[in-house]
Write an enzyme that holds these catalytic residues in place. Structure first.
Site, PDB file in Angstrom:
ATOM      1  N   ASP A  79      -1.176  -4.522  10.134  1.00 18.55           N
ATOM      2  CA  ASP A  79      -2.508  -4.775   9.632  1.00 18.55           C
ATOM      3  C   ASP A  79      -3.389  -3.790  10.358  1.00 18.55           C
ATOM      4  O   ASP A  79      -3.219  -3.548  11.552  1.00 18.55           O
ATOM      5  CB  ASP A  79      -2.964  -6.216   9.894  1.00 18.55           C
ATOM      6  N   HIS A 117      -3.883   6.028  14.289  1.00 21.43           N
ATOM      7  CA  HIS A 117      -3.612   4.688  14.811  1.00 21.43           C
ATOM      8  C   HIS A 117      -2.213   4.227  14.385  1.00 21.43           C
ATOM      9  O   HIS A 117      -1.438   3.740  15.185  1.00 21.43           O
ATOM     10  CB  HIS A 117      -4.686   3.723  14.294  1.00 21.43           C
ATOM     11  N   HIS A 153       0.219   4.358   0.082  1.00 21.87           N
ATOM     12  CA  HIS A 153      -0.133   5.402   1.062  1.00 21.87           C
ATOM     13  C   HIS A 153       0.476   5.093   2.427  1.00 21.87           C
ATOM     14  O   HIS A 153       0.993   5.969   3.106  1.00 21.87           O
ATOM     15  CB  HIS A 153      -1.646   5.507   1.213  1.00 21.87           C
ATOM     16  N   LYS A 154       0.372   3.801   2.808  1.00 21.83           N
ATOM     17  CA  LYS A 154       0.933   3.406   4.103  1.00 21.83           C
ATOM     18  C   LYS A 154       2.447   3.627   4.117  1.00 21.83           C
ATOM     19  O   LYS A 154       3.004   4.120   5.089  1.00 21.83           O
ATOM     20  CB  LYS A 154       0.680   1.921   4.352  1.00 21.83           C
ATOM     21  N   ASP A 179     -10.704   7.286   5.166  1.00 21.83           N
ATOM     22  CA  ASP A 179     -10.408   8.617   5.718  1.00 21.83           C
ATOM     23  C   ASP A 179     -11.513   9.659   5.508  1.00 21.83           C
ATOM     24  O   ASP A 179     -11.769  10.462   6.411  1.00 21.83           O
ATOM     25  CB  ASP A 179      -9.081   9.151   5.164  1.00 21.83           C
ATOM     26  N   ASN A 186       0.848  -1.191   0.000  1.00 23.03           N
ATOM     27  CA  ASN A 186       0.000   0.000   0.000  1.00 23.03           C
ATOM     28  C   ASN A 186       0.889   1.248   0.000  1.00 23.03           C
ATOM     29  O   ASN A 186       1.537   1.571   0.992  1.00 23.03           O
ATOM     30  CB  ASN A 186      -0.897  -0.064   1.240  1.00 23.03           C
ATOM     31  N   PHE A 246      -6.489   8.034   2.440  1.00 19.21           N
ATOM     32  CA  PHE A 246      -6.907   6.885   1.633  1.00 19.21           C
ATOM     33  C   PHE A 246      -7.952   6.106   2.412  1.00 19.21           C
ATOM     34  O   PHE A 246      -8.339   6.484   3.518  1.00 19.21           O
ATOM     35  CB  PHE A 246      -5.703   5.991   1.276  1.00 19.21           C
TER      36      PHE A 246
END
Ligand code: ITT
Length: 199
Positions: A69, A184, A12-13, A159, A10, A156
């Site tokens: 996760d 988080h 974005h992550k 959100d 991902n 993303f």
């Protein structure tokens, strides 16, 4: 600078993790190590799935690695979508494309919540770090509410419909600078960073 793999596909992550940890560690992505596998996530908890991803890299590439996760848990939906956040639309019978997946996931959630006034939710992240023979977990939570419509262009996933407590804007409206302080993932990564700085 120390190097560590972040087992995620991902983008974005990866960007978020690099913004938080990038000045202390060289963060390599799965792509950077030549891994294009779709690593199975068959667990029923965030920790189990995070560990599956991190252990896959350790076993196949023999590199220290962490994986996260994460997902959204909505109180009025008994914790759904939870570990199924990425696949929520699909498991509810909707066909999605890579492009519209986030949008359809949010539609399904908003439809299920309908005009329920109980809209408490939280985003949760578990990080599993596989370091040599050791396994360590770091968890992070941010509480908030689900809005009735989508707002904002940033971020993303869910959100645009998640408003963290203490703010009157969604994560997508707040933008990455604020999100990366209170999210988080930021909270779990701060614990990971603290741990890594002491080894
Ligand atoms: P990797 O497994 O490759 O890391 P992924 O997108 O599949 O990427 P997850 O398995 O952790 O990631 O799925 C989490 C889903 O939960 C993600 O696709 C989003 O829909 C949602 N999610 C997680 N973190 C989020 C965040 O910070 N903001 C919005 N939605 C988020």
């Amino acid at each position: 600078m120390k190097t560590i793999v972040f087992a995620s596909n991902n983008a974005h992550k990866l960007e978020e993790i690099r913004a938080i940890l990038g000045n202390k560690f060289e963060i390599k992505s799965l792509k950077d190590i030549g891994c294009d596998a779709d690593i199975p996530e068959t667990g029923v908890t965030f920790r189990e799935n995070a560990l599956q991803k991190a252990q896959y890299v350790k076993e196949h590439y023999n590199l220290d690695c962490f994986a996260d996760d994460s997902g959204l848990q909505v109180e009025a939906l008994n914790g759904e979508p939870g570990v199924y956040s990425a696949r929520y639309a699909t498991i509810n019978g909707c066909e999605v494309t890579k492009e519209n997946k986030d949008d359809v996931n949010m539609n399904v959630l908003l439809e299920k919540l309908s005009n329920n006034t109980e809209r408490k939710a939280c985003f949760r992240t578990s990080i599993a770090l596989v370091l040599g023979e050791e396994i360590h977990y770091f968890d992070g939570v941010v509480e908030g509410t689900i809005t009735t419509d989508k707002r904002g262009e940033g971020g993303f996933g869910y959100d645009p419909i998640f408003m963290p407590d203490g703010y009157d804007k969604t994560f997508a409206e707040l933008g990455n600078d604020i999100k990366n302080h209170i999210s988080h993932r930021a909270r779990a990564v701060a614990k990971l960073a603290e741990f890594l700085s002491n080894i």
